[in-house]
Design an enzyme around this catalytic site. Structure first.
Site, mmCIF file in Angstrom:
data_model
loop_
_atom_site.group_PDB
_atom_site.id
_atom_site.type_symbol
_atom_site.label_atom_id
_atom_site.label_comp_id
_atom_site.label_asym_id
_atom_site.label_seq_id
_atom_site.Cartn_x
_atom_site.Cartn_y
_atom_site.Cartn_z
ATOM 1 N N HIS A 116 0.818 -1.213 0.000
ATOM 2 C CA HIS A 116 0.000 0.000 0.000
ATOM 3 C C HIS A 116 0.854 1.266 0.000
ATOM 4 O O HIS A 116 0.392 2.331 -0.416
ATOM 5 C CB HIS A 116 -1.019 -0.007 1.150
ATOM 6 C CG HIS A 116 -0.488 0.230 2.510
ATOM 7 N ND1 HIS A 116 -0.219 -0.784 3.406
ATOM 8 C CD2 HIS A 116 -0.193 1.378 3.178
ATOM 9 C CE1 HIS A 116 0.198 -0.283 4.545
ATOM 10 N NE2 HIS A 116 0.241 1.042 4.440
ATOM 11 N N ASP A 174 1.310 -7.785 2.198
ATOM 12 C CA ASP A 174 1.404 -6.342 1.979
ATOM 13 C C ASP A 174 2.866 -5.907 1.834
ATOM 14 O O ASP A 174 3.465 -5.373 2.764
ATOM 15 C CB ASP A 174 0.739 -5.610 3.150
ATOM 16 C CG ASP A 174 0.422 -4.159 2.834
ATOM 17 O OD1 ASP A 174 0.942 -3.639 1.826
ATOM 18 O OD2 ASP A 174 -0.333 -3.536 3.601
ATOM 19 N N SER A 206 3.950 2.179 8.482
ATOM 20 C CA SER A 206 3.708 1.257 7.381
ATOM 21 C C SER A 206 5.010 1.040 6.615
ATOM 22 O O SER A 206 5.664 1.994 6.206
ATOM 23 C CB SER A 206 2.651 1.822 6.435
ATOM 24 O OG SER A 206 1.389 1.841 7.050
#
Length: 711
Positions: A84, A220, A646
Site C-alpha cells: 500500500h 502487503d 507502514s
C-alpha cells in the site's frame, strides 16, 4: 536558562520502567531505554542500533516518499516496503495493457525496473538535541508572540548553518509539545525504481473487509531500488546511475519464530496525540470523527460499486479508494476502542490526579494549576472552527475532485498580468498542461458528480451556516447543475484547448468558469471565516499544551514519558504475541496460508486469488520458507505503532529482518490517543511469506540471491 537546563537534563536522564510495549522512542537516546530493551530479549549493543560514527541499523531505514517507511535488504540498494506504500507507483505504471495492479509486476533484471521520478527516500544521518540553542535569547518577560518569533529565527539560523556545514538537509522539530527540540540531519535520494509487486489479490488480500482487523492474511509488500551516481551520491534519474551501496542493510531471518520473541519496529511514525485533554478527546469522539466517517462512507458507497463494474474505473480509482477507505475504517475502530476502554473516564481520572498534584507546591500551582481548566474553556469556545476546518478538509480535499483540480487554475485566471510581468506565465501554463493529463488519467465525471450531489448536503448540514459561503446552503444544487452542464474544466480536451495560445482574453473567460468560481469561493471563504480563528485557537492551544506537558514531566518524574510521534525516526519494542481483546476471544499470534485458502471466494473483490497462487498451494510448493510444515503469512506483536510505520521493518533480537509492519488490529487503532498493553498489537507480514511470493509466485529468485538469508 538555569531552570530550563535542570528541567531538560532531568528529562533526558530519565530511565523508563518496563511497560508492555508502549512508547515511540528517540534513537539518539537509546542509552536511556537500552536496558529495558534487553529485558525483552535484545542481543545487540546500543551502537549497533543507532550510531553517527559508524554504520548501524538506522542506516538501513528510510522514510519512503515522505509518508511510509522502507528498509534496505541488499548491498545493491534493494528496498522493501508495503504494497500500500508502493501502491501509487504501481497504479501510475498500470494501464489496461499492463495491469500491474491486477497481475503484479516483477522485473527480470535491472534494465526492466520502472523509474519513479516523482518519488524519493530520506536517510537520517543524525538526531541531535538543540533545545538550548533554539530557546537562546528568550526570556520569561517576552510575550508568546515575541518568544515564537525568536524561536523561529533561531531555528532558521541553526538549520541553515547545519545544512551548509554538512551538505545535508537539516530540520528542527519540537518534542514533548515544545519542551525539547531535536535537529534531524537528513539526505534524500531521488532515483527510485519499482522492482516488484505482487498482484493486489495478494498485496491487498482481504481488502476493506479485513483492513485493520486480525486474523490477517495480506501479503502487503512491494520491492523498490535506490539508485545513485558513480560516487554513491544522490542524483536525479539517469540510465547512467548505479544501485545505491548502503552503509548497512538488514539480513533476513529464516529462523523459526515463537511467541515471546523480541521484536523491534524501527521507522517513522506519523502522529499520536496521547496528551489530548478530556475536552479535546470528547470533541473528537462525539463530533469530529463521526462526521468524517459519514462523509467518507458516502464517497465509498459511490466509488466501490463503480470500481467493481469496470476494470478501467478500478485502475483509475484504486489508489484513491484505498486512501479514503483506510482512514475511514481506522476511525471506526478508534471510536470503538476508546469507548471500550472508557477513555474519557480515564482522562478525567488523570486530570483530577494532575490538578491535585499541582497543589503540592506553590510554584506548581502557579504554573500548572489552571492549565487543564484553560484548555477545556478554550476548546469549548473554539471547537466550531476546528470542526469547520476538519469538514472543509474532508469536502474540498477528499470529496469532489473537480474542486481542487479547478482551483489549480485560479492563479492563471485571476493573476494573469502578475504572472506575465514576473515571467512566470509560460511555466504556469506548462504546469497546468501536465496537471490536466495526470488528472484525467484517473478521473470519471459521472462518479464525481454523484459524490458532489450526495456529499454536499452532508457538508452543509454539518457546518455552522455562518461559516459557509453566502447562499451556498441554498444554492449548491443549482450551482452543481450549472457546473456539470457548462464547465469546461471538467473535460480534458476542453482544458487543453483553453491552454493553447492562452492570453488575457482567455484568462477572463476562464475566471467565469462555474467550477473555478465555486472552488475559489469555498477556498477564499475558508481563508476568511475559518482559518484566522482556527489559527488563533491553535496558537493558544499549543502554548497551553506546552505548559500542560511540562507539568506532567515535572510533577510525575517516575512516570514513563515518551514524546508523541511527529514523523521522525523512532524505535518501538515489544514481543511477538497474540491478544484477547474481547471476552471469550483469544487471537493466535500468527496466521498461515491455510487461512488464505479458508477465506478464498472466487470473484469476490477482496478474497479472490490468482490461478498461479492456487496451483502453488495445491502442489504445496512452499520451498524453504515453512516452519514445522506451515507457511506463516502474518504475525502480531506488542510494538506501539501508528501511521507512517507502514513498511517499517520488524527486527529480531540480533538485528535481522523478521517481517514488514503494515497495520494494527482494529482494537489497537485507539493507541494514537491511548495505549492499552492487553489489546494493542501491530500486524506484520512474515518475511518468509514475502520471500515465497517473490521466489515461487513471482519467479524473481534473482532478488532473493541479492539478500543475505540467515538460516
Amino acid at each position: 536558562m538555569k531552570k530550563l537546563l535542570a528541567f531538560v537534563v532531568a528529562l533526558l536522564l530519565f530511565m523508563p520502567m518496563s511497560w508492555a510495549g508502549e512508547g515511540m522512542w528517540i534513537p539518539a537516546l537509546i542509552d536511556m531505554f537500552y536496558s529495558d530493551m534487553k529485558t525483552y530479549g535484545l542481543k545487540l549493543k546500543p551502537s549497533q542500533i543507532y550510531s553517527t560514527n559508524k554504520s548501524s541499523l538506522k542506516d538501513a531505514i528510510v522514510q519512503f516518499d515522505g509518508g511510509c517507511t522502507a528498509e534496505l535488504v541488499s548491498k545493491q540498494g534493494l528496498l522493501l516496503t508495503n504494497h500500500h506504500c508502493g501502491f501509487d507507483a504501481i497504479q501510475q505504471h498500470s494501464s489496461l495493457e499492463n495491469d500491474y495492479l491486477k497481475h503484479g509486476f516483477w522485473a527480470k533484471n535491472r534494465s526492466e525496473e520502472l523509474a519513479c521520478p516523482w518519488m524519493h527516500v530520506t536517510f537520517v544521518k543524525e538526531m541531535r538535541e538543540v533545545t538550548f540553542d533554539v530557546l537562546k535569547g528568550t526570556t520569561e518577560s517576552m510575550t508568546e508572540e515575541e518568544k515564537a518569533a525568536k524561536v523561529s529565527a533561531n531555528i532558521k539560523a541553526l538549520e541553515a548553518a547545519a545544512a551548509a556545514e554538512k551538505g545535508y538537509k537539516a530540520k528542527i522539530k519540537p518534542f514533548h509539545k515544545g519542551n525539547v527540540y531535536y535537529m534531524l540531519t537528513t539526505q534524500d535520494y531521488n532515483d527510485i525504481r519499482l522492482v516488484g509487486a505482487p498482484p493486489s489479490a495478494i498485496g491487498k488480500y482481504g481488502g476493506d473487509t479485513d483492513n485493520w482487523v486480525w486474523p490477517r492474511h495480506t501479503g502487503d509488500f512491494s520491492v523498490f531500488r535506490i539508485y545513485a551516481d558513480e560516487d554513491n551520491a544522490p542524483a536525479d534519474y539517469s540510465e547512467a546511475n548505479r544501485p545505491y551501496k548502503p552503509a548497512h542493510f538488514l539480513p533476513i531471518s529464516m529462523k523459526d519464530k515463537k511467541e515471546g520473541d523480541f521484536t523491534m519496529v524501527y521507522g517513522f511514525p506519523g502522529r499520536t496525540d496521547q496528551h489530548y485533554s478530556a475536552a479535546k478527546l470528547g470533541f473528537y469522539m462525539q463530533q469530529e470523527r463521526p462526521a468524517r466517517i459519514k462523509m467518507r462512507e458516502t464517497s465509498l458507497g459511490i466509488i466501490k460499486p463503480a470500481m467493481n463494474s469496470s476494470d478501467e474505473i478500478r485502475i483509475k480509482y484504486a489508489s484513491k479508494q484505498a486512501s479514503i477507505a483506510n482512514a475511514w475504517k481506522k476511525w471506526i475502530g478508534q471510536l470503538g476502542g476508546l469507548r471500550d476502554l472508557k477513555a474519557l473516564d480515564k482522562k478525567a481520572h488523570w486530570e483530577k490526579k494532575y490538578n491535585s498534584r499541582a497543589q503540592i507546591k506553590e510554584e506548581w500551582t502557579e504554573e500548572f494549576g489552571t492549565v487543564l481548566e484553560d484548555l477545556a474553556k478554550l476548546q469549548e469556545e473554539n471547537q466550531k472552527y476546528e470542526f469547520a476546518r476538519a469538514l472543509f478538509i474532508e469536502y474540498f480535499f477528499v470529496g469532489p475532485e473537480f474542486l481542487r483540480f479547478s482551483y489549480g487554475f485560479n492563479n492563471l485566471a485571476n493573476r494573469y498580468e502578475e504572472l506575465e510581468a514576473a515571467g512566470k506565465l509560460e511555466a504556469e501554463i506548462a504546469r497546468l498542461k501536465e496537471a490536466n493529463t495526470a488528472f484525467f488519467k484517473n478521473y470519471d465525471l459521472g462518479i464525481d458528480q454523484k459524490i458532489y450531489e450526495q456529499l454536499t448536503p452532508l457538508y452543509v448540514n454539518y457546518m455552522d451556516n455562518s461559516l459557509l459561503p453566502d447562499d451556498f446552503a441554498e444554492a449548491w444544487a443549482a450551482t452543481g447543475k450549472a457546473i456539470f452542464a457548462d464547465s469546461k474544466l471538467l473535460h480534458e480536451k476542453k482544458v487543453a484547448a483553453i491552454l493553447e495560445n492562452f492570453d488575457a482574453k482567455a484568462a477572463a473567460e476562464l475566471a467565469k468558469d462555474p467550477a473555478l468560481q465555486l472552488a475559489a469561493s469555498l477556498y477564499s471563504n475558508y481563508l476568511q471565516k475559518v482559518a484566522p480563528s482556527y489559527g488563533a485557537f491553535q496558537a493558544q492551544e499549543e502554548e497551553l499544551m506546552e505548559t500542560y506537558v511540562k507539568g506532567a514531566l515535572t510533577m510525575f518524574p517516575k512516570q514513563r514519558h515518551w514524546s508523541d510521534a511527529n514523523s521522525t525516526l523512532r524505535i518501538a519494542y515489544g514481543k511477538l504475541e497474540g491478544s484477547a481483546p474481547h471476552d471469550g476471544m483469544a487471537y493466535l499470534p500468527y496466521t498461515t496460508i491455510e487461512g488464505v485458502m479458508q477465506k478464498y471466494q472466487k470473484d469476490h473483490p477482496d478474497f479472490d486469488l490468482p490461478e498461479r497462487f492456487m496451483e502453488l498451494y495445491e502442489a504445496k510448493d512452499f520451498g524453504p520458507y515453512t516452519q514445522n510444515g506451515e507457511l506463516w503469512v502474518c504475525f502480531t506483536a506488542s510494538n506501539h505503532t501508528t501511521g507512517g510505520n507502514s513498511g517499517s521493518p520488524v527486527i529480531d533480537a540480533k538485528g535481522r529482518l523478521m517481517g514488514i509492519n503494515f497495520d494494527r488490529s482494529w482494537e489497537s487503532t485507539m493507541s494514537d490517543f491511548m495505549f492499552d498493553e492487553s489489546r494493542c498489537r501491530n500486524i506484520a507480514v512474515d518475511i518468509r511469506y514475502v520471500l515465497w511470493v517473490i521466489d515461487r509466485y513471482g519467479q524473481a529468485s534473482w532478488l532473493i540471491d541479492e539478500m543475505k538469508l540467515v538460516k
